[in-house]
Design a protein around this motif. Structure first.
Motif, PDB file in Angstrom:
ATOM      1  N   CYS A 171      -7.455   3.700  -3.661  1.00 44.15           N
ATOM      2  CA  CYS A 171      -6.587   2.579  -3.294  1.00 44.15           C
ATOM      3  C   CYS A 171      -7.404   1.427  -2.712  1.00 44.15           C
ATOM      4  O   CYS A 171      -7.207   0.267  -3.076  1.00 44.15           O
ATOM      5  CB  CYS A 171      -5.545   3.065  -2.290  1.00 44.15           C
ATOM      6  N   ILE A 181       0.839  -1.202   0.000  1.00 37.74           N
ATOM      7  CA  ILE A 181       0.000   0.000   0.000  1.00 37.74           C
ATOM      8  C   ILE A 181       0.872   1.250   0.000  1.00 37.74           C
ATOM      9  O   ILE A 181       0.645   2.193  -0.775  1.00 37.74           O
ATOM     10  CB  ILE A 181      -0.941   0.015   1.219  1.00 37.74           C
ATOM     11  N   LEU A 206       0.839   4.023  -2.964  1.00 40.18           N
ATOM     12  CA  LEU A 206       0.466   5.414  -2.711  1.00 40.18           C
ATOM     13  C   LEU A 206       1.549   6.368  -3.190  1.00 40.18           C
ATOM     14  O   LEU A 206       1.266   7.390  -3.825  1.00 40.18           O
ATOM     15  CB  LEU A 206       0.208   5.629  -1.218  1.00 40.18           C
TER      16      LEU A 206
END
Length: 303
Positions: A152, A138, A142
Motif C-alpha cells: 500500500c 487507505i 486495504l
C-alpha cells in the motif's frame, strides 16, 4: 639481520562478521527490505544474548538456552518460532546444523473487524482535511484489496488503471509484483481522493501533507490514530487484510481466486488467514451442496 617470517591471514569467523556476510548475500539475492530487517533484528538479538563469539564456538546448548531466554522474556510462541526459523536459515547457509525445538503456536484466532467497526472506518470523512481523506482512502483500499501495508505504501498513482480496472502492486512480499481487480466502490473512493489535490502520475498515491511518500511506519501510525478517531479501539492495519479474506469467502468468493488476490505462493497460507465457522458454512450450504443440485436438475436417483 633477522629474517621476516611469512604472516598468514586469519579470517574473521565471528558471529557479527558472518551475519553481515549473510545479510549482504541476501541483499544481492534481492530479498525484500522487510525480510532483511527481520533477519538482522533476530540475528542481532542472538548476538546480544550469546556474545560475539566465533562461529565454531556456537553450540547446540546456545540454541537451547536462547530459546529458554526468549520464553523467559515473554516472547510469544509465534515470535519464538519465527526467530528459530531465521537462525536455522542463517546457520544452514554456513553449513552448520542444529536441532531446533518444535514450538507449538497457540496464538488465538484473529477476529475480523465487525460490520459496525467497518461502517465507522469506511464512512466518508466529516472533517474536510487532506489527512482525513487520505486515511479514509487507505482504509477503503486495504479492505477492498487485502494488500499488505508495504504494498500500500509503495503504490504510485500510475499503478491505478481506471480504464482496465486493475491495481498493480510493484512492491510486495518476496518482491513478486502482482495485479488485483479495482472494484467499483474503491474506484469511486480513489477518484474522490485524487480530486482534492494536485498530483502527477509518477507520484506516490499516499503522501504526507508536504508531498513526500508516506512511508510504511508512518502509515501504520496514521492508521492507528485514524481508527481511534473513528471510535474503533482495534488499530491493526494487517487486520484489514485478514478481514478482507474472511469476508471475501463469506460472500461466496473462490479460495483459489483469493490466493491470487492475496499474492500467496501456497494455498495453505491462504487457509491460515481464515476462521470460517460452522454458521458461515451452513448459511449457503444448500446452494452448493452437490446432492441438492442433483435434485434441482431433476436427475433421477434410485433411492
Amino acid at each position: 639481520m633477522k629474517r621476516k617470517q611469512v604472516a598468514i591471514k586469519i579470517s574473521d569467523y565471528s558471529l557479527k562478521n558472518c551475519i553481515q556476510e549473510f545479510i549482504d548475500d541476501c541483499s544481492i539475492r534481492n530479498l525484500s527490505s522487510d525480510t532483511l530487517s527481520n533477519y538482522m533484528h533476530t540475528l542481532s538479538y542472538f548476538i546480544d544474548y550469546t556474545g560475539n563469539k566465533s562461529m565454531e564456538d556456537v553450540s547446540q546448548r546456545d540454541i537451547n538456552d536462547f530459546t529458554r531466554y526468549m520464553r523467559k522474556k515473554g516472547n510469544t510462541d509465534s515470535t519464538i518460532a519465527t526467530r528459530l526459523s531465521i537462525l536455522k536459515i542463517f546457520f544452514n547457509s554456513r553449513g552448520i546444523t542444529f536441532d531446533y525445538p518444535p514450538i507449538k503456536n497457540k496464538a488465538p484466532q484473529k477476529v475480523p473487524y465487525t460490520k459496525d467497526e467497518l461502517q465507522l472506518l469506511l464512512a466518508p470523512p466529516k472533517r474536510q482535511t487532506f489527512t482525513e481523506y487520505r486515511n479514509w482512502c487507505i482504509a477503503n483500499l486495504l479492505y477492498s484489496t487485502g494488500c499488505r501495508s508495504s504494498s500500500c505504501a509503495n503504490l504510485k498513482i500510475k499503478d491505478i488503471d481506471f480504464i482496465n480496472n486493475t491495481i498493480y502492486f510493484s512492491k510486495s512480499k518476496g518482491n513478486k509484483p502482482y495485479y488485483v481487480p479495482l472494484g467499483s466502490e474503491l474506484k469511486r473512493v480513489l477518484k474522490k481522493y485524487l480530486s482534492i489535490y494536485q498530483h502527477e502520475d509518477d507520484d506516490y498515491l499516499f503522501i504526507t501533507i508536504y508531498g513526500d511518500q508516506l512511508k510504511r511506519e508512518s502509515m501504520k501510525l496514521a492508521m492507528i490514530n485514524y481508527n481511534k478517531s473513528r471510535g474503533v479501539a482495534r488499530t491493526s492495519m494487517h487486520l484489514y487484510r485478514h478481514t478482507f479474506a474472511v469476508d471475501y469467502l463469506r460472500s461466496g468468493g473462490n479460495i483459489m481466486y483469493l490466493k491470487t488476490i492475496m499474492n500467496h505462493h501456497d494455498i495453505r497460507i491462504t487457509q491460515k488467514y481464515l476462521n470460517i465457522d460452522i454458521e458461515d458454512v451452513k448459511s449457503n450450504f444448500d446452494d452448493y451442496c452437490p446432492l441438492n443440485n442433483m435434485k434441482r436438475k431433476a436427475i433421477k436417483l434410485n433411492i
